[in-house]
Design an enzyme around this catalytic site. Structure first.
Site, short mmCIF file in Angstrom:
data_model
loop_
_atom_site.label_atom_id
_atom_site.label_comp_id
_atom_site.label_asym_id
_atom_site.label_seq_id
_atom_site.Cartn_x
_atom_site.Cartn_y
_atom_site.Cartn_z
N ASP A 113 0.95 -1.22 0.19
CA ASP A 113 -0.09 0.19 -0.02
C ASP A 113 1.10 1.26 -0.23
O ASP A 113 1.93 1.24 -0.71
CB ASP A 113 -0.84 -0.22 1.34
CG ASP A 113 -2.05 0.96 1.22
OD1 ASP A 113 -2.95 0.90 0.50
OD2 ASP A 113 -1.78 2.02 1.68
N ASP A 254 -8.18 -6.92 -5.35
CA ASP A 254 -7.84 -5.73 -4.57
C ASP A 254 -8.70 -4.66 -5.40
O ASP A 254 -8.55 -4.39 -6.52
CB ASP A 254 -6.42 -5.16 -4.89
CG ASP A 254 -6.13 -4.15 -3.93
OD1 ASP A 254 -7.00 -3.20 -3.69
OD2 ASP A 254 -4.96 -4.16 -3.36
N HIS A 282 -6.84 -7.03 -0.90
CA HIS A 282 -5.85 -6.04 -0.71
C HIS A 282 -4.86 -6.27 0.34
O HIS A 282 -3.74 -6.24 0.07
CB HIS A 282 -6.36 -4.75 -0.27
CG HIS A 282 -5.47 -3.72 -0.08
ND1 HIS A 282 -4.82 -2.90 -0.91
CD2 HIS A 282 -5.24 -3.03 1.21
CE1 HIS A 282 -3.93 -2.02 -0.32
NE2 HIS A 282 -4.48 -2.01 0.96
#
Length: 304
Positions: A113, A254, A282
């Protein structure tokens, strides 16, 4: 030791010159492996690979300021921006090298991320330190879709970034962090209640959720956004790492880091070893840890 399941680690703290205290893990000995989380997670995300690697590597996992067990300053005390995050990481790693005996070269970056832009911007300042990259559902370049936001994300982003309702969802209801622990937003495998509670524990109070909100506000969608120049320059600097061993571990379900972003990583780093997990979301480490953690271990051992 901390009371979170599967996280039997000793906490360490770095006191920044700003007066803010940053929490980090420092487990094991050997070549350094730096784990960089994103939003809205914290170093708890890395518990499994740290346990698997700390017998052979020095595993370092900070919590960004405002996240995890680090201090959670108000907006008038800290600039919650990508630039601030990169400066924080530079200060912390300098401390680890100069004061805690971590080698100044041979680092492996493991990024998820927001850990991608933070980590790769830092790596661009110190390319000689970085030996290998592990890329997990992240980006370190402008959106390959251009300035066009995918239709399914337009309304959520507008609500979260531009409206009073977005502020209430972040601060009063902790909706962003809660949603990331539920199917199908953040995971595809049901997260055990105790693990979900651990992910959410640092954000139990509304005033502790500010960094989650401001991370979303800082997403660089257009050249007018403050973080855009750093992300642009970071993408340009990826060529510096084209000769380094790279592992990509990617959850295809995701909702944000989609197959176009995976394709962009593979275009920019064509020699990367890639593992694609079709049923993972994710939080790819939560969904397929039994496959991904051994893949990370094998990659580090094969490229040592």
């Amino acid at each position: 030791m901390t009371p979170f399941p599967g996280y039997p680690f000793t906490s360490h703290w770095y006191d920044h010159p700003t007066g803010l205290r940053q929490h980090y893990l420092d487990e094991g000995t050997g070549a350094p492996v730096l784990f960089l989380h994103g939003n809205p997670s914290w170093s708890y995300l890395w518990r499994r690979p740290i346990l698997a690697l700390r017998d052979r590597y020095r595993c370092l996992a900070p919590d960004h300021i405002g996240m995890g067990l680090s201090d959670k300053p108000a907006a008038d005390r800290y600039r919650h921006t990508l630039a601030s995050r990169v400066d924080d990481l530079d200060a912390l790693t300098t401390h680890l090298i100069e004061d805690r005996g971590v080698p100044d070269h041979g680092w492996t970056l493991v990024m998820h991320d927001w850990g991608g832009p933070i980590g790769m911007a830092w790596a661009g300042r110190h390319p000689d330190r970085v030996a290998r990259l592990v890329v997990l559902n992240t980006a370190a370049f402008p959106n390959p879709h251009g300035e066009r936001v995918r239709p399914e994300l337009r309304l959520p982003l507008w609500l979260l970034r531009r409206t009073p309702l977005g502020a209430r969802l972040f601060l009063r209801h902790n909706a962003f962090a809660r949603g990331a622990t539920w199917r199908p937003l953040g995971v595809r495998r049901r997260m055990p209640a105790a693990v979900r509670a651990a992910f959410l524990a640092p954000y139990a109070r509304p005033e502790h959720r500010l960094a989650i909100q401001l991370f979303v506000h800082d997403i660089p969608l257009t050249p007018q956004d403050p973080a855009w120049p750093i992300l642009r320059d970071t993408g340009r600097a990826l060529d510096l790492f084209a000769d380094r061993p790279v592992l990509i571990g990617w959850g295809l379900r995701d909702p944000v880091f989609d197959p176009a972003m995976l394709a962009e990583w593979r275009r920019r780093l064509p020699r990367a070893r890639t593992h694609v997990y079709r049923r993972a979301g994710h939080y790819v480490l939560e969904d397929v840890h039994e496959h991904l953690v051994p893949a990370i271990c094998d990659f580090l051992w094969d490229t040592a």
